[in-house]
Each structure stands twice: as structure tokens, then as C-alpha cells.
Design a protein around this motif. Sequence first.
Motif, PDB file in Angstrom:
ATOM      1  N   PRO A 171       0.810  -1.214   0.000  1.00 45.56           N
ATOM      2  CA  PRO A 171       0.000   0.000   0.000  1.00 45.56           C
ATOM      3  C   PRO A 171       0.848   1.272   0.000  1.00 45.56           C
ATOM      4  N   ALA A 172       0.166   2.392  -0.252  1.00 46.60           N
ATOM      5  CA  ALA A 172       0.815   3.701  -0.213  1.00 46.60           C
ATOM      6  C   ALA A 172       1.354   3.966   1.190  1.00 46.60           C
ATOM      7  N   GLY A 173       2.467   4.667   1.260  1.00 50.84           N
ATOM      8  CA  GLY A 173       3.060   4.990   2.556  1.00 50.84           C
ATOM      9  C   GLY A 173       4.035   3.944   3.052  1.00 50.84           C
ATOM     10  N   ILE A 174       4.206   2.871   2.269  1.00 49.86           N
ATOM     11  CA  ILE A 174       5.133   1.803   2.653  1.00 49.86           C
ATOM     12  C   ILE A 174       6.211   1.694   1.579  1.00 49.86           C
ATOM     13  N   LYS A 175       7.457   1.786   2.004  1.00 53.72           N
ATOM     14  CA  LYS A 175       8.586   1.657   1.090  1.00 53.72           C
ATOM     15  C   LYS A 175       9.428   0.455   1.484  1.00 53.72           C
ATOM     16  N   THR A 176       9.990  -0.201   0.480  1.00 53.46           N
ATOM     17  CA  THR A 176      10.819  -1.367   0.761  1.00 53.46           C
ATOM     18  C   THR A 176      12.018  -1.373  -0.170  1.00 53.46           C
ATOM     19  N   GLY A 177      13.089  -2.017   0.260  1.00 48.82           N
ATOM     20  CA  GLY A 177      14.285  -2.086  -0.572  1.00 48.82           C
ATOM     21  C   GLY A 177      15.166  -3.241  -0.152  1.00 48.82           C
ATOM     22  N   ARG A 178      16.197  -3.474  -0.963  1.00 52.13           N
ATOM     23  CA  ARG A 178      17.132  -4.562  -0.704  1.00 52.13           C
ATOM     24  C   ARG A 178      18.563  -4.057  -0.759  1.00 52.13           C
ATOM     25  N   ILE A 179      19.436  -4.739  -0.057  1.00 54.61           N
ATOM     26  CA  ILE A 179      20.869  -4.483  -0.106  1.00 54.61           C
ATOM     27  C   ILE A 179      21.540  -5.829  -0.332  1.00 54.61           C
ATOM     28  N   LEU A 180      22.344  -5.915  -1.375  1.00 51.22           N
ATOM     29  CA  LEU A 180      22.978  -7.180  -1.722  1.00 51.22           C
ATOM     30  C   LEU A 180      24.192  -7.444  -0.838  1.00 51.22           C
ATOM     31  N   GLU A 182      31.242 -13.089  -1.214  1.00 53.84           N
ATOM     32  CA  GLU A 182      31.612 -14.166  -0.294  1.00 53.84           C
ATOM     33  C   GLU A 182      30.410 -14.660   0.510  1.00 53.84           C
ATOM     34  N   LEU A 183      29.484 -13.749   0.795  1.00 52.89           N
ATOM     35  CA  LEU A 183      28.328 -14.111   1.616  1.00 52.89           C
ATOM     36  C   LEU A 183      27.126 -14.545   0.788  1.00 52.89           C
ATOM     37  N   SER A 184      27.103 -14.212  -0.504  1.00 56.00           N
ATOM     38  CA  SER A 184      25.910 -14.452  -1.316  1.00 56.00           C
ATOM     39  C   SER A 184      25.492 -15.913  -1.439  1.00 56.00           C
ATOM     40  N   PRO A 185      26.385 -16.912  -1.300  1.00 55.81           N
ATOM     41  CA  PRO A 185      25.886 -18.293  -1.321  1.00 55.81           C
ATOM     42  C   PRO A 185      24.995 -18.640  -0.128  1.00 55.81           C
ATOM     43  N   VAL A 186      25.069 -17.821   0.923  1.00 54.08           N
ATOM     44  CA  VAL A 186      24.322 -18.092   2.154  1.00 54.08           C
ATOM     45  C   VAL A 186      23.166 -17.111   2.347  1.00 54.08           C
ATOM     46  N   VAL A 187      23.384 -15.850   2.039  1.00 52.91           N
ATOM     47  CA  VAL A 187      22.376 -14.798   2.216  1.00 52.91           C
ATOM     48  C   VAL A 187      21.947 -14.291   0.848  1.00 52.91           C
ATOM     49  N   GLU A 188      20.638 -14.323   0.579  1.00 49.21           N
ATOM     50  CA  GLU A 188      20.152 -13.823  -0.705  1.00 49.21           C
ATOM     51  C   GLU A 188      20.227 -12.307  -0.763  1.00 49.21           C
ATOM     52  N   HIS A 189      19.735 -11.662   0.293  1.00 47.43           N
ATOM     53  CA  HIS A 189      19.865 -10.213   0.404  1.00 47.43           C
ATOM     54  C   HIS A 189      19.455  -9.761   1.803  1.00 47.43           C
ATOM     55  N   PHE A 190      19.881  -8.549   2.142  1.00 49.55           N
ATOM     56  CA  PHE A 190      19.327  -7.839   3.289  1.00 49.55           C
ATOM     57  C   PHE A 190      18.140  -7.039   2.760  1.00 49.55           C
ATOM     58  N   VAL A 214      11.717  -1.830   9.650  1.00 47.86           N
ATOM     59  CA  VAL A 214      12.210  -3.179   9.941  1.00 47.86           C
ATOM     60  C   VAL A 214      13.411  -3.438   9.031  1.00 47.86           C
ATOM     61  N   PHE A 215      14.415  -4.100   9.593  1.00 45.01           N
ATOM     62  CA  PHE A 215      15.565  -4.543   8.805  1.00 45.01           C
ATOM     63  C   PHE A 215      15.640  -6.060   8.920  1.00 45.01           C
ATOM     64  N   GLY A 216      15.917  -6.735   7.793  1.00 46.86           N
ATOM     65  CA  GLY A 216      15.936  -8.187   7.841  1.00 46.86           C
ATOM     66  C   GLY A 216      17.048  -8.797   7.009  1.00 46.86           C
ATOM     67  N   ILE A 217      17.330 -10.051   7.312  1.00 50.62           N
ATOM     68  CA  ILE A 217      18.294 -10.851   6.557  1.00 50.62           C
ATOM     69  C   ILE A 217      17.544 -12.036   5.984  1.00 50.62           C
ATOM     70  N   LYS A 218      17.547 -12.161   4.669  1.00 45.70           N
ATOM     71  CA  LYS A 218      16.900 -13.299   4.026  1.00 45.70           C
ATOM     72  C   LYS A 218      17.966 -14.338   3.677  1.00 45.70           C
ATOM     73  N   LYS A 276      23.439  -1.006   8.958  1.00 42.36           N
ATOM     74  CA  LYS A 276      22.909  -2.247   9.524  1.00 42.36           C
ATOM     75  C   LYS A 276      23.406  -3.443   8.696  1.00 42.36           C
ATOM     76  N   ALA A 277      23.321  -3.298   7.378  1.00 42.13           N
ATOM     77  CA  ALA A 277      23.759  -4.378   6.494  1.00 42.13           C
ATOM     78  C   ALA A 277      25.255  -4.643   6.650  1.00 42.13           C
ATOM     79  N   TYR A 278      26.034  -3.590   6.838  1.00 40.44           N
ATOM     80  CA  TYR A 278      27.479  -3.751   7.014  1.00 40.44           C
ATOM     81  C   TYR A 278      27.785  -4.562   8.275  1.00 40.44           C
ATOM     82  N   HIS A 279      27.140  -4.222   9.379  1.00 42.18           N
ATOM     83  CA  HIS A 279      27.380  -4.945  10.634  1.00 42.18           C
ATOM     84  C   HIS A 279      26.900  -6.393  10.526  1.00 42.18           C
TER      85      HIS A 279
END
Length: 267
Positions: free
Chosen positions: A21-30, A34-42, A92-96, A142-145
Motif C-alpha cells: 500500500p501507499a506509505g510503505i517503502k521497501t528495498g534490498r541491499i545485496l 563471499e556471503l551471497s551463497p548463504v544470504v540472498e539479500h538484506f 524493519v531490517f531483515g536478513i533473508k 545495519k547491512a554492514y554490521h
Amino acid sequence: MACKNPTEASPPLDRAILSLPAGIKTGRILPSDELSPVVEHFWWVHWDTEEEQTSEVLSYPSIHVVFEKQEATVVGIVRKKFIRRLHGCGEVFGIKFRPAMFRQFDSTPAHKITDRTFPLDNSVWDRGVIGKILNSPSMTEKAYHAEMALHVPAQATDPQAIHIRDLVEHIRHNPEIRSVSDLTMRAGLTERSLQRLFRDYLGVPPKWVIRRFRLQEASECLAKGEGTIASVAAELGYFDQAHFARDFKSVVGLAPRHFLDKLQAKR
């Protein structure tokens, strides 16, 4: 090898998102290579809305670690449609994690996490690092840490986890996979062994994964107007619309016709 900084990404809207919905923004950080085989994205979500809004997601078969306010939680695979009602201002920040790869960091059988949420285990994750992620002012920090915390344990390899990860990706990218028997030859395993490994490492059976991806494809096609209900059902291998409609409703929460009506009402 030194960790590289995670990279901002602006991919197309994920087919897992049924409504944003409007008012909600989302994004990804790759993550780094070295980590991409385990984590798809933040990932991150930010909302600022006076009226209550509802976000609906048809989740992929992945476990997430989620940081919100002063809490860090592990979120298992959600088998039904995930619904979150948002009001006011928040983020919210997440790790997928890639399918089955959370096992690199936690030996708990994945089926014990499915459809459940747990506090992040401080015996596995350093509390100081969790604090840095929670209190960093920007999503890139956050993604860096998170990247730094995950880099070393991600180097360990579990052949079974990697095998299940690759099988899930094969299902994801090959629409012709429509049954467990289609997958057993690719897996080089008996159906019983395949079921056991999916239960322990992924948390859901292979049949669930196949149906989830195929019905995500169906919802995306219908939303884009790339076919009728009948043609989409036939393309996915359904012999009758009634069977397709039952499966679609059990996953998306609406019959295909009502799903289209709801989309039309928002346009």
C-alpha cells in the motif's frame, strides 16, 4: 579476505509481495560475493501512514532474521499468506537466508521453526553485534554490521544444506517441475530421503515448495494480465480450473476471480 561493503540494489517488485500500500517503502541491499551463497539479500521496510495499511506477502521458502525496535527474532518459513498491518511510523531490517542455509548458523531442525518466531539466540549471535544492527542509523550500516557478523561462520560448508539450497533454486527457475517425482531424478535421492532432508534443512516438504513457486507464478501472471485464469491454470499443469482455484485460494487466500477483482479495485 576482507569483507566488502554490501551493495544497494533496486530490483523489480518481488513476486512474493501481493500488495504494497501507499506509505510503505521497501528495498534490498545485496551481500558481498563471499556471503551471497548463504544470504540472498538484506531487506528493509519503512512505513509512515496515518491510516492502518495492510501488507500481504506470499513468502519464499527462506528463514529470516528480523530486527525491529529493540528486538531481534528468527522467523521461520510462513506457509500461509503473511499479513502485516502497519500504522504510524516504523521500520524493519531483515536478513533473508537462502533456502536451507540458516543451518550454517543454527543446528535446530528447520521444521521446528516453520510458522514460528523465536528470539535470536545470543549464544550464536553476539549481543554486541545485535546491538550495533539495531541501533545503526542507516540501513546500509545495519547491512554492514550484519555482513561482518555473518562472514566467518558462512565459510563453513554443509553439503546437505547446499544440496537442498540448489534443489530449491532449481524448482524456482524451472516451471516444468510440477511434482516430487519430477525432482527425485534431479536430486539423485529416493523420495523418502528427499522428504527427510527438506524437513530437517528447509522446514517444509518438497511438494509445498513446488506448489508455492508455481502459484506465485500464477499470481504474478494474473496480476500482469498475462493470461486468463483458464490459460494460467493450463500452463501450470492443472487439468481443471476448480483444482487450480482450490490450490490458489489455499495459498493466496482468495479465489483467482476474487484476486483479480481486488487488484482491479485498487487501480
